[in-house]
Design an enzyme around this catalytic site. Structure first.
Site, PDB file in Angstrom:
ATOM      1  N   ASN A  14      41.688  43.315  55.116  1.00 23.69           N
ATOM      2  CA  ASN A  14      42.610  42.132  54.711  1.00 23.69           C
ATOM      3  C   ASN A  14      43.796  42.157  54.301  1.00 23.69           C
ATOM      4  O   ASN A  14      44.714  41.398  54.645  1.00 23.69           O
ATOM      5  CB  ASN A  14      41.459  41.517  53.286  1.00 23.69           C
ATOM      6  CG  ASN A  14      40.251  40.659  53.949  1.00 23.69           C
ATOM      7  OD1 ASN A  14      40.378  39.576  54.698  1.00 23.69           O
ATOM      8  ND2 ASN A  14      39.259  41.210  53.457  1.00 23.69           N
ATOM      9  N   ARG A  65      40.135  48.673  29.594  1.00 25.01           N
ATOM     10  CA  ARG A  65      40.488  47.603  30.721  1.00 25.01           C
ATOM     11  C   ARG A  65      42.046  47.080  30.318  1.00 25.01           C
ATOM     12  O   ARG A  65      42.911  46.857  31.146  1.00 25.01           O
ATOM     13  CB  ARG A  65      39.421  46.673  30.728  1.00 25.01           C
ATOM     14  CG  ARG A  65      39.128  46.212  31.931  1.00 25.01           C
ATOM     15  CD  ARG A  65      38.018  45.312  31.765  1.00 25.01           C
ATOM     16  NE  ARG A  65      36.631  45.802  32.349  1.00 25.01           N
ATOM     17  CZ  ARG A  65      36.417  46.165  33.595  1.00 25.01           C
ATOM     18  NH1 ARG A  65      36.952  45.820  34.489  1.00 25.01           N
ATOM     19  NH2 ARG A  65      35.121  46.696  33.895  1.00 25.01           N
ATOM     20  N   MET A  90      38.308  45.904  43.615  1.00 26.23           N
ATOM     21  CA  MET A  90      36.937  45.941  42.886  1.00 26.23           C
ATOM     22  C   MET A  90      37.228  46.149  41.474  1.00 26.23           C
ATOM     23  O   MET A  90      36.361  46.943  41.155  1.00 26.23           O
ATOM     24  CB  MET A  90      36.305  47.200  43.673  1.00 26.23           C
ATOM     25  CG  MET A  90      36.116  46.747  45.108  1.00 26.23           C
ATOM     26  SD  MET A  90      35.678  45.099  45.832  1.00 26.23           S
ATOM     27  CE  MET A  90      33.861  45.382  45.997  1.00 26.23           C
ATOM     28  N   ARG A  91      38.296  45.853  40.830  1.00 25.49           N
ATOM     29  CA  ARG A  91      38.357  45.877  39.357  1.00 25.49           C
ATOM     30  C   ARG A  91      38.284  44.369  38.765  1.00 25.49           C
ATOM     31  O   ARG A  91      39.170  43.627  39.396  1.00 25.49           O
ATOM     32  CB  ARG A  91      39.675  46.331  38.965  1.00 25.49           C
ATOM     33  CG  ARG A  91      39.761  47.748  39.294  1.00 25.49           C
ATOM     34  CD  ARG A  91      38.781  48.781  39.248  1.00 25.49           C
ATOM     35  NE  ARG A  91      38.675  49.069  37.519  1.00 25.49           N
ATOM     36  CZ  ARG A  91      37.928  49.782  37.008  1.00 25.49           C
ATOM     37  NH1 ARG A  91      36.955  50.465  37.668  1.00 25.49           N
ATOM     38  NH2 ARG A  91      37.861  50.031  35.593  1.00 25.49           N
ATOM     39  N   LEU A  93      39.677  41.755  36.113  1.00 21.40           N
ATOM     40  CA  LEU A  93      40.773  41.806  35.409  1.00 21.40           C
ATOM     41  C   LEU A  93      40.648  41.082  34.160  1.00 21.40           C
ATOM     42  O   LEU A  93      39.896  40.228  34.124  1.00 21.40           O
ATOM     43  CB  LEU A  93      42.154  40.775  36.225  1.00 21.40           C
ATOM     44  CG  LEU A  93      42.304  41.638  37.399  1.00 21.40           C
ATOM     45  CD1 LEU A  93      42.913  40.473  38.547  1.00 21.40           C
ATOM     46  CD2 LEU A  93      43.196  42.988  37.250  1.00 21.40           C
ATOM     47  N   HIS A 109      36.478  36.652  49.073  1.00 19.82           N
ATOM     48  CA  HIS A 109      35.032  36.922  48.590  1.00 19.82           C
ATOM     49  C   HIS A 109      34.391  36.747  49.794  1.00 19.82           C
ATOM     50  O   HIS A 109      34.353  35.637  50.325  1.00 19.82           O
ATOM     51  CB  HIS A 109      34.510  36.348  47.310  1.00 19.82           C
ATOM     52  CG  HIS A 109      33.165  36.731  46.916  1.00 19.82           C
ATOM     53  ND1 HIS A 109      32.953  37.954  46.060  1.00 19.82           N
ATOM     54  CD2 HIS A 109      32.077  36.239  47.108  1.00 19.82           C
ATOM     55  CE1 HIS A 109      31.606  38.035  46.049  1.00 19.82           C
ATOM     56  NE2 HIS A 109      30.963  36.784  46.412  1.00 19.82           N
ATOM     57  N   GLU A 174      37.476  36.263  57.463  1.00 16.71           N
ATOM     58  CA  GLU A 174      38.047  36.714  56.091  1.00 16.71           C
ATOM     59  C   GLU A 174      39.649  36.606  56.636  1.00 16.71           C
ATOM     60  O   GLU A 174      40.649  36.307  56.128  1.00 16.71           O
ATOM     61  CB  GLU A 174      37.840  37.825  55.421  1.00 16.71           C
ATOM     62  CG  GLU A 174      36.233  37.684  54.814  1.00 16.71           C
ATOM     63  CD  GLU A 174      35.989  38.961  54.269  1.00 16.71           C
ATOM     64  OE1 GLU A 174      36.847  39.621  53.552  1.00 16.71           O
ATOM     65  OE2 GLU A 174      34.766  39.264  54.231  1.00 16.71           O
TER      66      GLU A 174
HETATM   67  C1  GAR Z   1      36.020  42.447  52.047  1.00 18.76           C
HETATM   68  O1  GAR Z   1      34.742  41.731  52.739  1.00 18.76           O
HETATM   69  C2  GAR Z   1      36.254  41.311  50.756  1.00 18.76           C
HETATM   70  O2  GAR Z   1      36.020  40.106  50.918  1.00 18.76           O
HETATM   71  C3  GAR Z   1      35.382  41.883  49.795  1.00 18.76           C
HETATM   72  O3  GAR Z   1      35.403  43.381  50.160  1.00 18.76           O
HETATM   73  C4  GAR Z   1      35.750  43.684  51.361  1.00 18.76           C
HETATM   74  C5  GAR Z   1      36.926  44.607  51.305  1.00 18.76           C
HETATM   75  O4  GAR Z   1      37.494  44.951  52.720  1.00 18.76           O
HETATM   76  N1  GAR Z   1      35.540  41.718  48.334  1.00 18.76           N
HETATM   77  C6  GAR Z   1      34.892  41.807  47.509  1.00 18.76           C
HETATM   78  O5  GAR Z   1      33.516  41.805  47.744  1.00 18.76           O
HETATM   79  C7  GAR Z   1      35.283  41.171  45.926  1.00 18.76           C
HETATM   80  N2  GAR Z   1      34.402  40.555  45.369  1.00 18.76           N
HETATM   81  P1  GAR Z   1      38.709  45.279  53.221  1.00 18.76           P
HETATM   82  O6  GAR Z   1      39.221  46.431  52.029  1.00 18.76           O
HETATM   83  O7  GAR Z   1      38.585  45.993  54.512  1.00 18.76           O
HETATM   84  O8  GAR Z   1      39.551  43.905  53.176  1.00 18.76           O
END
Ligand code: GAR
Length: 208
Positions: A14, A65, A90-91, A93, A109, A174
Site C-alpha cells: 500500500n 507505548r 501494526m501498532r 496508537l 483495513h 486497497e
Molecule cells: C494490508 O492488507 C492492510 O490492509 C493490512 O495489512 C496489509 C499490509 O500490506 N492492514 C491491517 O490489517 C491493519 N489492521 P502491505 O504492507 O503490503 O500494504
C-alpha cells in the site's frame, strides 16, 4: 503539495501504491517520509530505492507505548509532515498521539468495516459466509480499526476462494482506493460530522 508520512511494518504494497500516486507532480500530496517500527520491514528497501527518505522508530527500544508514540511523534514532526497514512502499520496508537494529529491520520483495513476488525479478516470473512468482502480507508480514532469512513471497495466472495485468493482480490482494491482517499484529505475535501465523514465536491468554493 501536502507533505505526508507513510507508516509501515512490513511488505509495504500500500505504501508503494501511495508513493506511486505521489510521484505524479499533479497529485496534491508528496511523500516526505516512509517510517517503519520494524527495522527489517521489506518496504523500507523499496522506498530507499525510490530515493524516498526513510526512518525507523523501533518499538522494542521503548519501555512503554507512550514512550514509543512520543518518539514517533517527534520524528514525524521533525520531518514536517502534515498527514499520516498507516499502511500495514501494526501498532495501536495511544489516544494522546491520535488526538495530537486530529483528522489527519488515515488507515487502511482489509475488510468492509465495521465488519471484521482486527486480524485474519479474509479467513473470518470466508468462515462467516458473507458474499461481499472488501477494504476500508478511514480516519483514525484511538479504538482499533474504527473512525469515520473515507472510502470503501467491495469484492465478491467466490465459492472456491481461499484466504489467499480473496485477499489478493481485496489487496488490488486497497491499492486503488488508498490513493483516492489521500487525494481527498490532501485537497481538504473531507468534513467530519460525528461518526460520518462527508466528501465535499471538488467544485465547491470552500474546497479550494
Ligand atoms: C494490508 O492488507 C492492510 O490492509 C493490512 O495489512 C496489509 C499490509 O500490506 N492492514 C491491517 O490489517 C491493519 N489492521 P502491505 O504492507 O503490503 O500494504
Amino acid at each position: 503539495r501536502v507533505p505526508v508520512a507513510i507508516l509501515i511494518s512490513g511488505r509495504g504494497s500500500n505504501m508503494q501504491a501511495l508513493a506511486t500516486a505521489c510521484a505524479d507532480p499533479t497529485f496534491p500530496a508528496r511523500v516526505a517520509l516512509v517510517l517503519s517500527n520494524e527495522p527489517a520491514a521489506p518496504g523500507l528497501g523499496w522506498a530507499a530505492d525510490q530515493g524516498l527518505p526513510t526512518a525507523v522508530v523501533h518499538h522494542r527500544q521503548y519501555d512503554s507505548r507512550a514512550d514509543f508514540d512520543a518518539a514517533l511523534d517527534a520524528r514525524l514532526r521533525a520531518a514536517g509532515v502534515r498527514i499520516l497514512c498507516l499502511a500495514g502499520f501494526m501498532r495501536l496508537l495511544t489516544p494522546a498521539f491520535v488526538q495530537g494529529w486530529g483528522d489527519r491520520v488515515l488507515n487502511i483495513h482489509p475488510s468492509l468495516l465495521p465488519a471484521f476488525k482486527g486480524l485474519h479478516t479474509h479467513e473470518r470473512a470466508l468462515e462467516s459466509g458473507v458474499k461481499l468482502h472488501g477494504c476500508t480507508v478511514h480516519l483514525v480514532r484511538p479504538e482499533m480499526d474504527s473512525g469515520p469512513i473515507v472510502a470503501q471497495a467491495a469484492v465478491p466472495v467466490r465459492a472456491d476462494d481461499t484466504p489467499e485468493t480473496l485477499g489478493a482480490r481485496v489487496l488490488a482494491q486497497e491499492h486503488r482506493i488508498y490513493p483516492l482517499a489521500l487525494r481527498l484529505l490532501a485537497q481538504g475535501r473531507l468534513r467530519v460530522s460525528g461518526a460520518v465523514c462527508h466528501v465535499r465536491d471538488a467544485t465547491a468554493p470552500e474546497a479550494a
